[in-house]
Enzyme design. Sequence first.
Site, PDB file in Angstrom:
ATOM      1  CB  CYS A  38      -0.908  -0.036   1.230  1.00  0.00           C
ATOM      2  SG  CYS A  38      -1.796   1.477   1.571  1.00  0.00           S
ATOM      3  CB  CYS A  41       0.394   1.739   4.143  1.00  0.00           C
ATOM      4  SG  CYS A  41      -1.313   1.174   4.111  1.00  0.00           S
TER       5      CYS A  41
END
Length: 99
Positions: A38, A41
């Site tokens: 991600c 993230c």
Amino acid sequence: MNRNSIINLSDTKTFKQFLNDKKTSNQLYIIDFHAVWCKPCKKISPLYDKLCANCDNVVYFKCDVDEAEDLAEVFEVKSVPTFIFAYNRNIFDFQFIEY
């Protein structure tokens, strides 16, 4: 400045131990649900680490949703990054961060 450590959660067992331990059961805590693939993230991770390093009296967790699918399901995490802000067994806030 107090250097707090971040606890990596890879299963529900570790988290249950935290909740059931009388020394830690009454702690404010934040769980960062993330995934290695991600991009948002990865962007927010250094900010979370900085928060951990600068704010005392909070227990900080990181949980990779692919490693601990069962825990992500318990918290009904549908997207990442997601942050859970809680005290004991009471969730105060559930934040999905969009970039």
